[in-house]
Design an enzyme around this catalytic site. Structure first.
Site, short mmCIF file in Angstrom:
data_model
loop_
_atom_site.label_atom_id
_atom_site.label_comp_id
_atom_site.label_asym_id
_atom_site.label_seq_id
_atom_site.Cartn_x
_atom_site.Cartn_y
_atom_site.Cartn_z
N PRO A 112 -5.82 -2.38 -5.78
CA PRO A 112 -7.18 -1.84 -5.93
C PRO A 112 -7.59 -1.09 -4.66
CG PRO A 112 -7.28 -4.20 -5.48
CD PRO A 112 -5.82 -3.85 -5.57
N ASP A 150 -6.46 -0.75 0.88
CA ASP A 150 -6.48 -1.87 -0.05
C ASP A 150 -7.83 -2.58 0.08
OD1 ASP A 150 -6.12 -4.24 -1.46
OD2 ASP A 150 -4.01 -4.44 -0.89
N HIS A 151 -8.65 -2.48 -0.97
CA HIS A 151 -10.02 -2.98 -0.88
C HIS A 151 -10.09 -4.51 -0.91
CE1 HIS A 151 -14.17 -2.42 -0.54
NE2 HIS A 151 -14.38 -1.51 -1.46
N ARG A 152 -8.98 -5.18 -1.15
CA ARG A 152 -8.97 -6.64 -1.12
C ARG A 152 -9.06 -7.18 0.30
NH1 ARG A 152 -3.65 -7.21 -4.83
NH2 ARG A 152 -3.07 -5.58 -3.33
#
Length: 404
Positions: free
Chosen positions: A156, A346-348
């Site tokens: 994501p 990576d938005h995590r």
């Protein structure tokens, strides 16, 4: 194979070449391939299964069907066989044989015009159909590349964008290369300077160097010991096709600019000469791609598993609304060429504020912040001061003569 990220397809290709003829592969690969066991899904597509021809049905199975009016009877096609339609008649081709065409018969006229004349169209000029298309099953490296791209969809991502004035970068590069030309030779590119600024910004914001993983089924953050700087290199094969490899400079944060420049050039030279090894591909933590070299203004590249950030660099151009202006007008208005930087992350594990701060740090370095160009000049032993970034001085026509 996950350690090679977007380069897995190339490792597959070299392994197949090694199996065919070990001498055609650099000996640095031999030890790696001695105990290498490729996975069953290593990019090789399954062999195509030949299509089975339909079983021929007896012609007697086609029973006539009554139709209203004066139309001729229509043969009932066997299941799964499409009827071939001709003008005024419906025929069924039995598999494996050609059905005879019906003999034309005289029919009663309709409104004074024979029925066969009513349905006969005048001849028309033939027109091109637009041609057909070919379908090719992708195997080997091409299939592996698709596997990697599909896997990247599981990450994501989000993207931050920033426009950076390129004037200072352009002018200082001119000073650097003029000195190198007079001294020991060599040439510094824009990507060298941008990449090194990226490494310095990563040292200041190390969160951009991390990656996401799972430990015992639970989400985890991987914090690498070093910054292994991945560089996307576009290679053109002898047949004209293009391919992309992403080797990395290991422990880039420990290098000064001269060492980084030399390591960068070694990687490019090895890539051009097909001398990259497994070690060159392994362990990449953060990557840079520069499609601006071919004119792309704004790029949002794919982020591969095992990395947290990839930076895209756009073309260095005047803003579109000023591209028709004269040099005199551009200078009078103090309009600089600009380039677009994108940070896809990576938005995590990385948040938008961190990505924005990261691009801001690169921006400030490329404008000479933190004595960036001074340190570059010092490492190259250039005995000059770098060009400095200053705000333009407002002036009117009356005092143009005093304007610097």
């Amino acid at each position: 194979m996950a350690q090679f990220g977007p380069n897995e397809w190339l490792v597959d290709e070299i392994y197949q070449q090694y199996l065919h003829d070990p001498e055609s592969v650099d000996k640095a690969w031999w030890d790696f391939f001695n105990d290498y066991q490729p996975a069953s899904s290593n990019g090789a597509a399954p062999a195509a299964v030949p299509a089975q021809a339909p079983t021929a049905a007896p012609a007697a199975e086609a029973a006539p069907v009554a139709v209203p009016g004066n139309q001729a009877p229509v043969a009932q096609a066997p299941a799964g066989v499409a009827p071939a339609v001709a003008a005024g008649t419906v025929e069924v081709e039995a598999p494996g044989a050609l059905a005879p065409k019906p003999t034309p018969k005289a029919v009663a006229p309709v409104g004074g015009v024979p029925r066969d004349a009513a349905i006969t169209a005048p001849p028309t000029a033939s027109t091109p159909t637009g041609g057909g298309s070919a379908t090719t099953v992708l195997r080997g490296p091409a299939a592996r590349l698709i596997t990697n791209m599909n896997a990247s969809l599981e990450v994501p991502t989000a993207t931050s964008v920033r426009a950076v004035p390129a004037k200072l970068l352009i002018d200082n590069r001119v000073v650097i290369n003029n000195h190198l030309k007079r001294a020991r030779g060599g040439k510094v590119s824009f990507t060298h300077l941008i990449g090194y600024a990226m490494v310095q910004a990563t040292k200041a914001i190390p969160e951009m160097n991390g990656s996401f993983a799972e430990a015992d089924g639970k989400p985890a953050l991987v914090t690498p010991e070093h910054i292994n700087f991945g560089l996307a290199i576009d290679l053109q094969k002898p047949d004209g096709s293009r391919t992309l490899v992403v080797p990395s400079i290991k422990a880039a944060e420990l290098m000064d600019f001269r060492e980084f420049w030399q390591a960068y050039e070694d990687l490019v030279r090895k890539a051009r000469n097909n001398k990259l090894t497994a070690d060159d591909f392994a362990g990449t933590t953060i990557s840079l791609t520069n499609p601006g070299g071919i004119g792309t203004v704004h790029s949002v590249p794919r982020l591969m598993k095992g990395q947290g950030t990839i930076i895209g660099v756009g073309a260095m151009e005047y803003p579109a609304e000023y591209q028709g202006a004269s040099e005199e007008t551009l200078n009078r208005l103090a309009v600089s060429k600009v380039m677009t930087l994108t940070s896809t992350y990576d938005h995590r594990i990385i948040q938008g504020a961190q990505s924005g701060e990261y691009l801001k740090a690169i921006h400030q370095l490329l404008l000479g912040g933190d004595d960036y160009y001074d340190r570059v000049f010092e490492s190259l032993r250039i005995p000059y001061e770098p060009v400095r970034w200053v705000q333009d001085i407002p002036a009117t026509h009356e005092n143009d003569i005093s304007k610097v």
